[in-house]
Write an enzyme that holds these catalytic residues in place. Sequence first.
Site, PDB file in Angstrom:
ATOM      1  CG  HIS A 161      -5.774 -40.906  32.708  1.00  0.00           C
ATOM      2  ND1 HIS A 161      -6.650 -39.855  32.519  1.00  0.00           N
ATOM      3  CD2 HIS A 161      -6.356 -41.727  33.612  1.00  0.00           C
ATOM      4  CE1 HIS A 161      -7.728 -40.050  33.272  1.00  0.00           C
ATOM      5  NE2 HIS A 161      -7.575 -41.179  33.941  1.00  0.00           N
TER       6      HIS A 161
ATOM      7  CG  ASP B 130     -16.481 -42.734  28.932  1.00  0.00           C
ATOM      8  OD1 ASP B 130     -16.639 -43.746  29.643  1.00  0.00           O
ATOM      9  OD2 ASP B 130     -16.073 -41.644  29.391  1.00  0.00           O
TER      10      ASP B 130
ATOM     11  NE  ARG C 168     -19.228 -47.378  34.600  1.00  0.00           N
ATOM     12  CZ  ARG C 168     -17.988 -46.890  34.575  1.00  0.00           C
ATOM     13  NH1 ARG C 168     -17.561 -46.144  33.577  1.00  0.00           N
ATOM     14  NH2 ARG C 168     -17.161 -47.157  35.558  1.00  0.00           N
TER      15      ARG C 168
ATOM     16  CE  LYS D 289     -12.942 -40.872  29.878  1.00  0.00           C
ATOM     17  NZ  LYS D 289     -13.778 -40.701  31.044  1.00  0.00           N
TER      18      LYS D 289
HETATM   19  N1  URA Z   1     -12.818 -42.005  35.407  1.00  0.00           N
HETATM   20  C1  URA Z   1     -13.334 -42.267  34.181  1.00  0.00           C
HETATM   21  O1  URA Z   1     -13.060 -41.568  33.215  1.00  0.00           O
HETATM   22  N2  URA Z   1     -14.175 -43.328  34.066  1.00  0.00           N
HETATM   23  C2  URA Z   1     -14.504 -44.127  35.095  1.00  0.00           C
HETATM   24  O2  URA Z   1     -15.242 -45.067  34.904  1.00  0.00           O
HETATM   25  C3  URA Z   1     -13.964 -43.833  36.357  1.00  0.00           C
HETATM   26  C4  URA Z   1     -13.111 -42.764  36.488  1.00  0.00           C
END
Ligand code: URA
Length: 434
Positions: free
Chosen positions: A82, A161, A168, A187
């Site tokens: 990632h 998420d 957020r 993820k």
């Molecule tokens: N990328 C993500 O997947 N989540 C975050 O909180 C910030 C960047």
Amino acid sequence: MRIVDVIARKRDGGALARPDIEAFVHGITDGSVPDYQASALLMAIVLRGMSAEETAWLTDAMVRSGDRVDLSDIAGVKVGKHSTGGVGDKVSIVLAPVAAACGVVVPKMSGRGLGHTGGTLDKLESIPGYRVGLSIEEFKQVLRTVGCSIIGQTSTLAPADKKLYALRDVTATIESVPLIAASIMSKKLAEGSNALVLDVKCGDGAFMKTPEAARQLAAAMVEIGSHAGVRTEAIVTAMDAPLGAAVGNALEIRECIDTLQGHGPVELTEVTLHLAARMVVLAGVDTDERIAAARVREALGSGLALETFARMVAAHGGDPHIVDDPTRLAAAPDRTTLRAERSGYVSRIAAEAIGRASSALGAGRERVSDPVDHAVGVVLDVVPGQAVRAGDPLMTLHHRGTRGVDEARARCAAAVAITDEAPAAVPHVLAEVR
Ligand code: URA
């Protein structure tokens, strides 16, 4: 347990218990926790932080809010990757075939570009025919036959998420190391790999602006991975200037092919080979780091990585002949060159401004639903530290008619600084967290 008590405990600096966190994530997923309470708890977490244990529990609950891909019927150690994202960041597209050519199984789920950062899926979709929306069974079949596959994240992965991230985004609660770490890792862990390498970008074009903040995020994610029993390592890499010369989807695929042919930009090659060697070690193909490094260089030098890339493209329905004939990729009809106004040394090429310029030309999107133009973008003719004379080309805009040209030209001009003194050389890999 009442959510209002959980919010109050975090507001007052207390630690949350695992059942509290699980109930919160469960309530977010099924909608029984209203947005105003979720937002209040998120803000309390931003202000008070979370311990490593709380962060690991939050991540675990988010992973369990949806499906977890089961890759156990695929032989070998599966190593995911990632990147926290940046400008010109095409590492995954080169790295996956390099590591696969060394015997590592690389399952990779990627995202789309948003704002000034590009997305791996948009880049891959600039390859004629490439399908990013494979089913999990098709994905696994490509992993079995080719060793690497890059697809889009499925909607059933970590649904908590998705809800939390959307909240957020509109409640000023993105900037929190535990929340970012839990969001990314939920993820990644749901993708089902046995080990993970993380590339935390740091600098002007990155989410994390300072090496200290990037290191903190890297450490938090490595800790979450080890809590979950997934061997995780991170590197912090520079993102003050774009990575490589090309910014824009098909332009970046061309640069990936150049890199897989062994003549790509130095920093892109360096970061990719560094990560590939670590993946080889994590997969247990080699235990000695120097032998792993030699193996990845050999995979690149022998052409095996390029061949693996072509096979991955073909397995996704894409045109594998782009590796021999990149003119099969989309190209913009128009070019505009920006030139140095004075002589000196290129001391800055601000990544974010170049990313926004490319986006203005049509390569990126401001909203998730915006279409992208695969052909357009920006190609740098210089690297930071290079000496230039007045009138030398600095970069070339690849555009379609006048779309976005004025904005892109202004952003690119402002992105570059030329000074009398050469800037100090900065390493590309700034830190490692294992
Ligand atoms: N990328 C993500 O997947 N989540 C975050 O909180 C910030 C960047």
